[in-house]
Write an enzyme that holds these catalytic residues in place. Structure first.
Site, PDB file in Angstrom:
ATOM      1  N   SER A 164     -22.414  74.762 -49.818  1.00 48.78           N
ATOM      2  CA  SER A 164     -22.184  73.387 -49.354  1.00 48.78           C
ATOM      3  C   SER A 164     -21.088  73.317 -48.298  1.00 48.78           C
ATOM      4  O   SER A 164     -21.154  72.492 -47.391  1.00 48.78           O
ATOM      5  CB  SER A 164     -21.811  72.502 -50.547  1.00 48.78           C
ATOM      6  OG  SER A 164     -20.683  73.034 -51.230  1.00 48.78           O
TER       7      SER A 164
ATOM      8  N   THR B  11     -22.583  76.300 -58.269  1.00 50.33           N
ATOM      9  CA  THR B  11     -21.499  76.945 -57.531  1.00 50.33           C
ATOM     10  C   THR B  11     -21.391  76.326 -56.137  1.00 50.33           C
ATOM     11  O   THR B  11     -21.422  77.014 -55.147  1.00 50.33           O
ATOM     12  CB  THR B  11     -21.705  78.477 -57.427  1.00 50.33           C
ATOM     13  OG1 THR B  11     -22.903  78.735 -56.701  1.00 50.33           O
ATOM     14  CG2 THR B  11     -21.833  79.111 -58.772  1.00 50.33           C
ATOM     15  N   GLY B  12     -21.315  74.966 -56.078  1.00 47.94           N
ATOM     16  CA  GLY B  12     -21.124  74.246 -54.815  1.00 47.94           C
ATOM     17  C   GLY B  12     -19.985  74.917 -54.086  1.00 47.94           C
ATOM     18  O   GLY B  12     -18.866  74.898 -54.557  1.00 47.94           O
ATOM     19  N   THR B  13     -20.255  75.525 -52.975  1.00 53.93           N
ATOM     20  CA  THR B  13     -19.613  76.780 -52.610  1.00 53.93           C
ATOM     21  C   THR B  13     -19.371  76.897 -51.126  1.00 53.93           C
ATOM     22  O   THR B  13     -20.047  76.239 -50.343  1.00 53.93           O
ATOM     23  CB  THR B  13     -20.600  77.908 -52.993  1.00 53.93           C
ATOM     24  OG1 THR B  13     -20.667  77.968 -54.393  1.00 53.93           O
ATOM     25  CG2 THR B  13     -20.209  79.264 -52.483  1.00 53.93           C
ATOM     26  N   THR B  14     -18.508  77.836 -50.746  1.00 51.89           N
ATOM     27  CA  THR B  14     -18.534  78.386 -49.386  1.00 51.89           C
ATOM     28  C   THR B  14     -18.558  79.904 -49.500  1.00 51.89           C
ATOM     29  O   THR B  14     -17.715  80.486 -50.181  1.00 51.89           O
ATOM     30  CB  THR B  14     -17.301  77.961 -48.579  1.00 51.89           C
ATOM     31  OG1 THR B  14     -17.124  76.549 -48.698  1.00 51.89           O
ATOM     32  CG2 THR B  14     -17.481  78.312 -47.113  1.00 51.89           C
TER      33      THR B  14
END
Length: 261
Positions: free
Chosen positions: A192, A61-64
């Site tokens: 990320s 879940t490369g995420t904010t």
């Protein structure tokens, strides 16, 4: 007589390499990631490096993610992009997960890890509520996350923000970065995309913001992270948690105040 089609027989007969790829079922059972790899003609296999390597990668879940507390509650927000290597496996996911009526977590890192950990915490808090007959505290939920993330740190990739409301302390935000530390904060960011908006957050956060100001802060922060970070994007999901309960909000990808670039 006709050959019997048992799963064990299938795995045994398709062990020697190329033959394993010849039958669709053989590909499916032995390695689901290989489904698209071989041609349907028996002897033909593609080179290993065929641009489909992302199919074998873990779902990330490369995420904010973001959470802010205000007087009387908290606001949590997240983008919606879930990637498997370079492939977006879900563009509208929900990274904001309830662990109790008024306690939520934002998940970043490995999707499988964070789902497993939040499932455990929800189960523990259900037991806790039955035993004590009242809703658990936000700090209790945060400590359960911390125990699981720290004791299993060598096996987990889980960056979590726990936020919620309880009658003892009101709105609270706890950051749990990858190693399993636990830090109470006025606001927290993660994933990320968060690295792109530290300057924005430092410049625009101020203590004592109103509910509306906090909502704008989260919205703008997520937008700028989603515009710059390739692993973040899609839509914004938010939850506003206070004494009265939880209000869910959603901002469509073409209605964002900033971006995509």
């Amino acid at each position: 007589g006709p050959p019997s089609m048992s799963v064990s027989g299938l795995v045994a007969q398709s062990a020697p390499g190329a033959a394993a790829m010849s039958s669709f079922a053989g590909r499916e059972l032995l390695n689901p990631a290989n489904v698209m790899e071989a041609s349907y003609d028996a002897g033909t296999t593609l080179q290993q490096d065929n641009g489909l390597n992302f199919l074998g990668k873990e779902v990330d879940t490369g995420t904010t993610i973001m959470a802010v507390q205000y007087d009387g509650g908290v606001i949590v927000g997240a983008d919606s992009r879930v990637s498997t290597g370079v492939y977006i496996s879900n563009r509208a996911s929900d990274k904001i997960t309830a662990v109790d009526d008024r306690i939520y977590c934002c998940r970043s890192g490995s999707a499988a890890d964070t789902q497993a950990v939040s499932d455990y915490v929800r189960y523990f808090l259900d037991q806790h509520r039955m035993e004590y007959g009242q809703p658990p505290k936000v700090a209790t939920a945060a400590n359960l996350f911390q125990m699981l993330c720290y004791q299993n740190k060598n096996m987990l990739t889980a960056g979590i923000i726990v936020a919620g409301w309880d009658k003892e302390k009101g709105g609270q935000v706890f950051a749990l970065p990858i190693g399993g530390a636990l830090m109470e904060r006025e606001y927290a960011t993660g994933g990320s995309g968060s690295t792109y908006i530290y300057g924005f957050c430092d410049a625009f956060f101020k203590p004592g913001m109103t509910k509306q100001q906090c909502e704008d802060f989260v919205t703008k922060g997520l937008c700028h992270a989603m515009a710059r970070d390739g692993s973040s994007g899609g839509i914004i999901r938010m939850a506003i948690i206070d004494e009265s309960g939880v209000e869910r909000k959603f901002i469509a990808g073409d209605k964002l105040p900033y971006g995509p670039l």
